[in-house]
Design an enzyme around this catalytic site. Structure first.
Site, mmCIF file in Angstrom:
data_model
loop_
_atom_site.group_PDB
_atom_site.id
_atom_site.type_symbol
_atom_site.label_atom_id
_atom_site.label_comp_id
_atom_site.label_asym_id
_atom_site.label_seq_id
_atom_site.Cartn_x
_atom_site.Cartn_y
_atom_site.Cartn_z
ATOM 1 C CB ALA A 123 -1.397 -0.010 1.418
ATOM 2 C CG ASP A 124 2.001 3.657 -2.871
ATOM 3 O OD1 ASP A 124 3.507 4.239 -2.938
ATOM 4 O OD2 ASP A 124 1.832 2.298 -3.789
ATOM 5 N NE ARG A 125 -1.399 9.195 1.123
ATOM 6 C CZ ARG A 125 -1.489 10.700 1.242
ATOM 7 N NH1 ARG A 125 -2.974 11.327 2.474
ATOM 8 N NH2 ARG A 125 -0.605 11.732 0.699
ATOM 9 C CB ALA A 136 -3.905 4.373 -2.798
#
EC number: 5.3.1.23
Length: 386
Positions: A257-259, A267
């Protein structure tokens, strides 16, 4: 094959492996200043949310360390106010390099808090700078340990889930998206770390991974890492995920995950949402593996996550080694960039990320535990694992 790494520090130098050249050429480039770090992150010479956070922190540490050793003393070390303005400007600049990756913001905020705490403690400029250097190095150093912890937690959770469904928890097939291993972190990895853990404990049969176009982080980087670890694996095109689920027994999808928003909306590399929807259709557990620093409790849901739009040309080009293999005068594989589309396309949709709704996610794993939704809920309560 030696262990893969995205960042190395030795003999006073900060270097990263240029991931745009992998897997055919392993070339380390020196990060000499903050601008070099910004460019490396922006151009994706280094990528992966934890790795770019580590690079940003180490670049700040390197910059301040050089200043502390300089003669004459830089103006920004002349007073606490000058140092504060200087450091805050650098942190704000680095934060803009990849806006979706919350780890980068978490690292810059953490350094900003250290800055203010040291100032509030009445320390002189040199002592404040030394505190920031120490904190920056800790941001990088703690990554490997937490990656191993979350990989174990997620791997053990999956084994128990399979057992609860009547399986024996062995010979597991796990698919992943993009690259979430040592090249995306400071070591071991997140989702790929979970796969590595299953392999190390004798529970994995095979890893499957998507090419992850247009940058091919899967076919270039994940393939390279799995090969180096001698983990049985199979590559598939992004459009083949549904076919894979129809014809092969897949026990779980594990992604990074990036966020992650407060409700669990996540995301990640574009194509993750596609895999999640197909996984739900085939009743395959979908697991997000990411450090606590990836969870952004300040945003309620995925609608508030900024999605980075990459330059259109990136979706039109492919870079790789010449085939059949050709070596240059130094014995290095020759590489080339080719265009695979007509020139002058007037419409190219090229988001770097998509958002998978919490409703499509089975579990979210951090170094502090595994979160699942309450019966009937479409969202997560992440407070126990952050």
């Amino acid at each position: 094959m030696p262990a893969l790494t995205s960042i190395r520090t030795s003999e006073g130098k900060l270097e990263i492996v240029n991931q745009l050249l992998l897997p055919h050429t392993t070339k380390f480039i020196e990060i000499k200043n903050v601008d070099d770090a910004f460019d490396a992150i922006k151009s994706m010479k280094i990528r992966g949310a934890p790795a770019i956070a580590s690079l940003a922190a180490l670049a700040v540490a390197d910059h301040l360390s050089r200043g502390l050793q300089s003669t004459p003393v830089p103006e920004w070390l002349g007073s606490v106010d000058a140092l504060k303005q200087h450091v805050e400007t650098i942190l704000a600049y680095l934060f803009t390099a990849r806006p979706t990756a919350v780890n980068l913001g978490a690292a810059t905020r953490r350094l900003s808090k250290t800055l203010q705490a040291s100032i509030d403690a009445g320390k002189d400029p040199r002592a404040v700078a030394q505190d920031i250097v120490a904190e920056a190095k800790e941001i990088d150093a703690e990554d490997v340990g937490r990656n191993k912890q979350m990989s174990k937690l997620g791997g053990d959770w999956l084994v128990e889930r399979v057992k609860s469904g009547g399986g024996d928890g062995t010979q597991l097939n796990v698919m992943t998206v993009c690259n979430t291993g040592s090249l995306a972190t400071s070591g071991y990895g997140t989702a790929l770390g979970l796969i590595t853990y299953l392999h190390e404990t004798g529970k994995l049969q095979r890893a499957f991974y998507t090419q992850s176009t247009p940058y091919h982080q899967g076919s270039r980087l994940t393939a390279f890492e799995l090969q180096s670890l001698n983990i049985p694996s199979t590559m598939l095109c992004d459009s083949m995920v549904g076919s894979l689920f129809q014809h092969h027994k897949i026990h779980a999808i594990a992604v990074g995950a990036d966020r992650i928003a407060r409700n669990g909306d996540t995301a990640n590399k574009v194509g993750t949402y596609n895999a999640a929807v197909l996984a739900a259709r085939h009743n395959i557990p979908f697991i997000v593996v990411a450090p606590v620093s990836t969870v952004d409790l300040d945003i309620a849901d995925g609608d508030s996550i900024p999605i980075e739009q990459r330059p259109a040309i990136e979706a039109c080009l492919v870079r790789g080694a010449l085939y059949p293999t050709a070596l240059d005068a130094h014995g290095v594989k020759q590489q080339a960039t080719v265009m695979v589309t007509p020139e002058g396309l007037d419409g190219v949709y090229n988001p770097s990320f998509d958002v998978t709704p919490a409703s499509q996610i089975t579990a979210i794993v951090t170094e502090k535990g595994v979160a699942v939704k309450k019966d009937g809920a479409d969202v997560f309560d992440l407070t126990p694992i952050v």
